[in-house]
Structure formats: structure tokens, C-alpha cells
Design a protein around this motif. Structure first.
Motif: not given
Length: 358
Positions: A15-22, A35-47, A86-87
Motif C-alpha cells: 500500500i502507498v499512502k498519500p504523500g508517499e513514494t515507493q 528465481d523471480p522475474v521482477r519488474i521495477p515499479v515506482t508509485i508516487i501518491n500525491g498529498e 502516478i504509477v
């Protein structure tokens, strides 16, 4: 899409809360060794509350320009006043990216014909299912970045289903000169996401296997314009490209194909305006004793051209879209103004000969 308060973004396992970036590496499959196949994901959740948009690239593993667009939006832009979420998924097809090839190395499957996926189906559809359920389905809209396939190159343009008003709004907001309208092939990310309730467009730009800074910068301007249109960045301006043409994919675009095998000499590059009857390219045999001249069937714009100069009969040479007189005049005014201002012209633009009335 929006409420009075910003909401958390949830995916299976986080979970990505408002104001957080993961920044996460999300497992979508496994290798032969487990072995895992993993995709990079950045989640930017605005306030602040607002829409949720995904930006994706490298569904075809060798198409690299979009990777840098998504990375710069995620890591270089200031999102302190972001209204929404933004995902960012810069590399969807990790196995193809590692092998630097278009398709998944597993049975040569096309990830971009596998959406929305299915959890009990092929390896490609299982990967697509993980991506779709966790990171596409929760979104309100999306932009999927591509380049031309290996051996060809495209000018920047949007592909979108302009019969869908919500998709058309997004396509126009991106601010490109050319929009090619179609629903897209079955299993394509943009089609399946749009039909699933998240209007999505595809951006085509440049060629495979490289970063091309001019295309990356143009695409970043387009993303900024979309963010302004949907109030993710309310203070940014919506872009007007100076002129625009919308092409019906079923009626108006033309791929010119070789009628002879041989070596190709292109006389114009992507982005060039060519007039009816203009020799676009020539095909010769190794001895140059036979030559076939390929002429423009109508006055139009070269959206895509061949880069690899060898063809069999039937191979595509260029992708040309017809321009009406009003659009041609607007294009000429735009390029003449850019030339006067000293701006860099699009690749293939050759100046005065293309501006003359014919």
C-alpha cells in the motif's frame, strides 16, 4: 477518479499512502531456475486528490526511448504539488529487456498481445495478468511508450481510439502533430486497458535499441501537457502542437512495400513532407543494373521509414499519411517559423524544397 481526500494506492502485497513514494520490484513470474522475474515499479501518491495515471514502457524489450521518459518523470520531476497518483513502470518486459529483443524469450511470445492476461494460461498471459491486476486496472488513464520495430524508425505520434471520447481527450492532450486512430489489436495494452475503463494511448517514437534525446524531450513535453489537462500538475500548460492531423487507421494510412528485392536508398527521412509523384526511395540490385523507383502515391507525411537498407519483395519501406491542404499549410507555417527562430527541425526535414508550393 477523485474525491475530497487523497486515497492510498494498493496492490497485492503493498500500500502507498498519500504523500508517499515507493520503489518496488514486483514479481510477475519465475525463471527456469526458480528465481523471480521482477519488474521495477515506482508509485508516487500525491498529498492532494486526483486521478491515477500509469506510464509504461518496454512492453517490447528492445524499445528503449520510453524507458527514459518514464524514469525522468518518476525520479527527476518535482511532484510536491501532485494531485493524484502516478504509477511508473519503465520496463514491463524484463526477460526481453535482458535479452535485448522484442518478444519474451519464452516461446517468442509478444507481451503486448497478452493483456489483460489470465492467471492459469501461458507464461506471457500470466505475466500480463500480474501487471494488469496490480498496476493497470486500478488506474484512471494511461500512456504506453513504444518505438518502431528494429530496422525502422518513426516520428513521434500517438495511436489511440478516437471513437472513444475519453481516449480522444487523452490523445489530444498529449499534443502531438499526428494521431493515428484505431482500437488497436486484441491483447494490446492500450486496447485492453481502455476497454477495462482506463483510457490509454500509445506513443510511438524513434527506433529500437537506443536512447534518442530529441524524442525523449518531446515525449516529456507531452506527458507534462497530459498532467496539466487532468490537473495532476495544475500549474503546467496544456500543449498545442501548432498543427495536427488525425488519421483513420482503416482508411487513410498507407504502408508502401517493396515490389522487388534489393538495396534501398531512402531519399527522405521520417517527418518529411513529400508530394504526390515524388521519388521517396529507390531499390537496386547489387550491380545497380536494375532500379525501381518508389513514388509517393499522394501528398503526405512520412511517419515511419526503413532504416535497414535491404528488402525482400513485400517488405515495408515507409509509412505515409495523407495531409489535406489546410494541414499542409499549417505544417509549412510551423516549420518556417521554427526555421526563422533557429529551432532544430525534425529529422528528415530538408527546408526550402519542401516548403515550395507544388
Amino acid at each position: 477518479m477523485t474525491g475530497d481526500e487523497a486515497e492510498p494506492f494498493t496492490y497485492n502485497g503493498g500500500i502507498v499512502k498519500p504523500g508517499e513514494t515507493q520503489n518496488i520490484r514486483y514479481g510477475i513470474s519465475e525463471t527456469y531456475l526458480g528465481d523471480p522475474v521482477r519488474i521495477p515499479v515506482t508509485i508516487i501518491n500525491g498529498e492532494h486528490p486526483g486521478p491515477t495515471i500509469f506510464l509504461s514502457a518496454a512492453a517490447h524489450g528492445d524499445e528503449l526511448n520510453g524507458i527514459e521518459v518514464v524514469r525522468e518523470v518518476a525520479y527527476d520531476w518535482n511532484h510536491e504539488e501532485l494531485h493524484g497518483t502516478i504509477v511508473c513502470m519503465p520496463v514491463l518486459n524484463v526477460p526481453g529487456f535482458l535479452a535485448q529483443q522484442r518478444y519474451l524469450p519464452i516461446y517468442d511470445r509478444d507481451l503486448n498481445r497478452s493483456f489483460p492476461g489470465r492467471e492459469d494460461s501461458t507464461s506471457a498471459k500470466r505475466m500480463a495478468d500480474q501487471i494488469y491486476r496490480n498496476f493497470l486496472e486500478p488506474c484512471d488513464l494511461g500512456i504506453d511508450f513504444h518505438t518502431s520495430t528494429r530496422g525502422r524508425t518513426n516520428m513521434l505520434h500517438v495511436r489511440a481510439d478516437m471513437q472513444d471520447p475519453d481516449v480522444a481527450r487523452l490523445a489530444r492532450a498529449f499534443g502531438s502533430n499526428v494521431i493515428i486512430s484505431s482500437s488497436g489489436p486484441s491483447g494490446a495494452l492500450r486496447r485492453e486497458a481502455s476497454e477495462g475503463g482506463a483510457p490509454t494511448i500509445t506513443i510511438e517514437m524513434g527506433e529500437a535499441h537506443r536512447f534518442q534525446r530529441n524524442f525523449i524531450d518531446q515525449a516529456l513535453e507531452g506527458v507534462m501537457s497530459v498532467f496539466a489537462e487532468y490537473n495532476l500538475h495544475p500549474d503546467d500548460p496544456v500543449k498545442w502542437p501548432g498543427w495536427r492531423t488525425v488519421i483513420d487507421d482503416e482508411k487513410e494510412k498507407t504502408w508502401l512495400r517493396a515490389d522487388a528485392g534489393g538495396l534501398v536508398e531512402m531519399h527522405y527521412d521520417r517527418g518529411s513532407l513529400v508530394y504526390e509523384g515524388t521519388p521517396i526511395c529507390s531499390i537496386t540490385n547489387p550491380f545497380k543494373t536494375e532500379r525501381e523507383i518508389v513514388e509517393a502515391p499522394f501528398t503526405g507525411l512520412l511517419v515511419g521509414v526503413l532504416e535497414n537498407p535491404v528488402v525482400y519483395p513485400g517488405n515495408p519501406l515507409c509509412h505515409i499519411v495523407e495531409l489535406n491542404a489546410d494541414t499542409r499549410r499549417a505544417l509549412k507555417r510551423d516549420r518556417a517559423h521554427a526555421e526563422t527562430e533557429g529551432d532544430v527541425q525534425p529529422p528528415g526535414y530538408v527546408g526550402a524544397p519542401e516548403l515550395g508550393e507544388q
